[in-house]
Motif scaffolding. Structure first.
Motif, PDB file in Angstrom:
ATOM      1  N   THR A 128       0.802  -1.228   0.000  1.00 14.95           N
ATOM      2  CA  THR A 128       0.000   0.000   0.000  1.00 14.95           C
ATOM      3  C   THR A 128       0.835   1.279   0.000  1.00 14.95           C
ATOM      4  O   THR A 128       0.287   2.357  -0.150  1.00 14.95           O
ATOM      5  N   ASP A 129       2.147   1.169   0.182  1.00 12.66           N
ATOM      6  CA  ASP A 129       3.004   2.352   0.228  1.00 12.66           C
ATOM      7  C   ASP A 129       4.326   2.046  -0.467  1.00 12.66           C
ATOM      8  O   ASP A 129       5.179   1.351   0.090  1.00 12.66           O
ATOM      9  N   PRO A 130       4.527   2.563  -1.690  1.00 11.98           N
ATOM     10  CA  PRO A 130       5.756   2.259  -2.436  1.00 11.98           C
ATOM     11  C   PRO A 130       7.027   2.829  -1.801  1.00 11.98           C
ATOM     12  O   PRO A 130       8.122   2.487  -2.214  1.00 11.98           O
ATOM     13  N   ASN A 131       6.891   3.661  -0.794  1.00 16.73           N
ATOM     14  CA  ASN A 131       8.055   4.212  -0.105  1.00 16.73           C
ATOM     15  C   ASN A 131       8.479   3.357   1.089  1.00 16.73           C
ATOM     16  O   ASN A 131       9.369   3.742   1.835  1.00 16.73           O
ATOM     17  N   LYS A 132       7.824   2.215   1.247  1.00 18.27           N
ATOM     18  CA  LYS A 132       8.144   1.306   2.350  1.00 18.27           C
ATOM     19  C   LYS A 132       8.431  -0.084   1.791  1.00 18.27           C
ATOM     20  O   LYS A 132       8.036  -0.416   0.679  1.00 18.27           O
ATOM     21  N   THR A 133       9.106  -0.895   2.610  1.00 20.17           N
ATOM     22  CA  THR A 133       9.464  -2.259   2.210  1.00 20.17           C
ATOM     23  C   THR A 133       9.030  -3.219   3.308  1.00 20.17           C
ATOM     24  O   THR A 133       9.285  -2.993   4.486  1.00 20.17           O
ATOM     25  N   LEU A 134       8.400  -4.301   2.894  1.00 17.63           N
ATOM     26  CA  LEU A 134       7.941  -5.332   3.819  1.00 17.63           C
ATOM     27  C   LEU A 134       8.960  -6.470   3.847  1.00 17.63           C
ATOM     28  O   LEU A 134       9.360  -6.983   2.801  1.00 17.63           O
ATOM     29  N   LEU A 135       9.379  -6.832   5.048  1.00 16.18           N
ATOM     30  CA  LEU A 135      10.292  -7.949   5.259  1.00 16.18           C
ATOM     31  C   LEU A 135       9.506  -9.084   5.896  1.00 16.18           C
ATOM     32  O   LEU A 135       8.859  -8.891   6.926  1.00 16.18           O
ATOM     33  N   LYS A 136       9.562 -10.254   5.270  1.00 18.92           N
ATOM     34  CA  LYS A 136       8.938 -11.456   5.833  1.00 18.92           C
ATOM     35  C   LYS A 136      10.021 -12.506   6.021  1.00 18.92           C
ATOM     36  O   LYS A 136      10.796 -12.765   5.097  1.00 18.92           O
ATOM     37  N   GLN A 137      10.076 -13.081   7.224  1.00 18.57           N
ATOM     38  CA  GLN A 137      11.062 -14.116   7.533  1.00 18.57           C
ATOM     39  C   GLN A 137      10.338 -15.332   8.086  1.00 18.57           C
ATOM     40  O   GLN A 137       9.408 -15.200   8.876  1.00 18.57           O
ATOM     41  N   GLU A 138      10.800 -16.493   7.651  1.00 15.91           N
ATOM     42  CA  GLU A 138      10.274 -17.741   8.197  1.00 15.91           C
ATOM     43  C   GLU A 138      11.426 -18.742   8.255  1.00 15.91           C
ATOM     44  O   GLU A 138      12.259 -18.790   7.355  1.00 15.91           O
ATOM     45  N   ALA A 139      11.456 -19.503   9.337  1.00 14.52           N
ATOM     46  CA  ALA A 139      12.490 -20.526   9.477  1.00 14.52           C
ATOM     47  C   ALA A 139      11.875 -21.776  10.082  1.00 14.52           C
ATOM     48  O   ALA A 139      10.984 -21.697  10.921  1.00 14.52           O
ATOM     49  N   THR A 140      12.378 -22.911   9.617  1.00 13.52           N
ATOM     50  CA  THR A 140      12.011 -24.199  10.184  1.00 13.52           C
ATOM     51  C   THR A 140      13.270 -24.782  10.807  1.00 13.52           C
ATOM     52  O   THR A 140      14.306 -24.880  10.147  1.00 13.52           O
ATOM     53  N   VAL A 141      13.174 -25.126  12.083  1.00 15.75           N
ATOM     54  CA  VAL A 141      14.303 -25.676  12.821  1.00 15.75           C
ATOM     55  C   VAL A 141      13.970 -27.105  13.214  1.00 15.75           C
ATOM     56  O   VAL A 141      12.927 -27.356  13.831  1.00 15.75           O
ATOM     57  N   THR A 142      14.853 -28.034  12.857  1.00 15.87           N
ATOM     58  CA  THR A 142      14.652 -29.438  13.203  1.00 15.87           C
ATOM     59  C   THR A 142      15.941 -29.982  13.811  1.00 15.87           C
ATOM     60  O   THR A 142      17.008 -29.880  13.200  1.00 15.87           O
ATOM     61  N   VAL A 143      15.831 -30.519  15.000  1.00 13.61           N
ATOM     62  CA  VAL A 143      16.955 -31.185  15.660  1.00 13.61           C
ATOM     63  C   VAL A 143      16.557 -32.642  15.822  1.00 13.61           C
ATOM     64  O   VAL A 143      15.457 -32.939  16.300  1.00 13.61           O
ATOM     65  N   SER A 144      17.444 -33.561  15.421  1.00 11.09           N
ATOM     66  CA  SER A 144      17.115 -34.984  15.540  1.00 11.09           C
ATOM     67  C   SER A 144      18.343 -35.767  15.994  1.00 11.09           C
ATOM     68  O   SER A 144      19.481 -35.374  15.758  1.00 11.09           O
ATOM     69  N   GLY A 145      18.074 -36.866  16.661  1.00  4.98           N
ATOM     70  CA  GLY A 145      19.145 -37.765  17.079  1.00  4.98           C
ATOM     71  C   GLY A 145      19.943 -37.292  18.283  1.00  4.98           C
ATOM     72  O   GLY A 145      21.031 -37.803  18.526  1.00  4.98           O
ATOM     73  N   LEU A 146      19.435 -36.335  19.007  1.00  3.43           N
ATOM     74  CA  LEU A 146      20.125 -35.811  20.185  1.00  3.43           C
ATOM     75  C   LEU A 146      19.181 -35.797  21.380  1.00  3.43           C
ATOM     76  O   LEU A 146      17.967 -35.684  21.208  1.00  3.43           O
ATOM     77  N   PRO A 147      19.742 -35.855  22.569  1.00  3.47           N
ATOM     78  CA  PRO A 147      18.889 -35.646  23.738  1.00  3.47           C
ATOM     79  C   PRO A 147      18.454 -34.174  23.782  1.00  3.47           C
ATOM     80  O   PRO A 147      19.134 -33.306  23.236  1.00  3.47           O
ATOM     81  N   LEU A 148      17.332 -33.927  24.366  1.00  3.24           N
ATOM     82  CA  LEU A 148      16.824 -32.563  24.545  1.00  3.24           C
ATOM     83  C   LEU A 148      16.544 -31.845  23.221  1.00  3.24           C
ATOM     84  O   LEU A 148      16.765 -30.631  23.101  1.00  3.24           O
ATOM     85  N   CYS A 149      16.051 -32.570  22.223  1.00  3.56           N
ATOM     86  CA  CYS A 149      15.782 -31.967  20.906  1.00  3.56           C
ATOM     87  C   CYS A 149      14.862 -30.758  21.017  1.00  3.56           C
ATOM     88  O   CYS A 149      15.135 -29.706  20.423  1.00  3.56           O
ATOM     89  N   ASN A 150      13.771 -30.908  21.762  1.00  3.31           N
ATOM     90  CA  ASN A 150      12.828 -29.795  21.888  1.00  3.31           C
ATOM     91  C   ASN A 150      13.479 -28.575  22.520  1.00  3.31           C
ATOM     92  O   ASN A 150      13.236 -27.439  22.103  1.00  3.31           O
ATOM     93  N   LYS A 151      14.313 -28.798  23.535  1.00  8.10           N
ATOM     94  CA  LYS A 151      15.000 -27.698  24.209  1.00  8.10           C
ATOM     95  C   LYS A 151      15.953 -26.995  23.242  1.00  8.10           C
ATOM     96  O   LYS A 151      16.009 -25.757  23.199  1.00  8.10           O
ATOM     97  N   LEU A 152      16.696 -27.754  22.443  1.00  8.43           N
ATOM     98  CA  LEU A 152      17.618 -27.159  21.474  1.00  8.43           C
ATOM     99  C   LEU A 152      16.865 -26.377  20.401  1.00  8.43           C
ATOM    100  O   LEU A 152      17.284 -25.276  20.011  1.00  8.43           O
ATOM    101  N   GLU A 153      15.752 -26.927  19.921  1.00  3.74           N
ATOM    102  CA  GLU A 153      14.945 -26.213  18.932  1.00  3.74           C
ATOM    103  C   GLU A 153      14.414 -24.905  19.512  1.00  3.74           C
ATOM    104  O   GLU A 153      14.418 -23.867  18.839  1.00  3.74           O
TER     105      GLU A 153
END
Length: 191
Positions: free
Chosen positions: A116-141
């Motif tokens: 709606t405003d050509p003098n502005k810029t929209l930044l969108k960020q998304e990340a997927t984090v997956t930890v596997s094969g380690l203890p405390l995977c949820n905590k690390l994620e």
């Protein structure tokens, strides 16, 4: 697996923000990015700039986490990006190379002209984090997504820092050009 996302609006044009994004590193707000190497860069048949870069980073994990997963201080990530000047979009897809067998971070970043405003810029960020094969995977994620929230704020501060720096450079260049013109033009009339 955890999914993290964020949106931010810059009060600067898309051209300004994209120029700053290319010059974002190094900066005092994101000291974790230690280097960038361009592996490939080309303009495709549609006029889009395609780049493949290797990022050298320090993830900043506590020493006990680094020991647990066998992580070195230096980590690497592969970044594929596309600048589409016609549609005013700049997309970056980044995936870690280091420890990708146990930790995967897929990040997708888009800078686009604000709808709606050509003098502005929209930044969108998304990340997927997956930890596997380690203890405390949820905590690390969780630790990683918490760090992303903190780093996103630092990244926006870094962009403003670089935009201010570019603005200052442009003013200095303009002043120097004016000084040259003021010196040359009076002598041009005498020829």
């Amino acid at each position: 697996m955890r999914i993290w996302n964020s949106e931010h609006t810059f009060n600067h044009s898309w051209d300004t923000v994209v120029t700053a994004a290319w010059r974002k590193y190094p900066n005092p707000h994101n000291p974790s990015v230690l280097g960038l190497d361009v592996l490939d860069r080309r303009v495709d048949s549609e006029g889009k700039l395609k780049s493949h870069r290797l990022l050298s980073t320090s993830w900043g994990f506590p020493s006990w986490v680094r020991k647990m997963i066998g992580m070195q201080d230096m980590c690497y990530a592969s970044e594929l990006s596309t600048v589409d000047p016609e549609n005013k979009t700049f997309t970056l897809r980044t995936r870690n190379v280091t420890l990708s067998n146990i930790v995967t971070v897929d990040e997708h970043v888009t800078y686009c002209q604000h709808p709606t405003d050509p003098n502005k810029t929209l930044l969108k960020q998304e990340a997927t984090v997956t930890v596997s094969g380690l203890p405390l995977c949820n905590k690390l994620e969780q630790m990683m997504t918490d760090a992303m929230t903190n780093n996103a704020s630092k990244g926006r501060q870094a962009m403003e820092f670089v935009i201010d720096k570019l603005t200052k450079e442009a003013r200095e260049l303009s002043a120097e050009a004016q000084k040259c013109m003021d010196t040359v033009l009076p002598h041009a009339n005498t020829l």
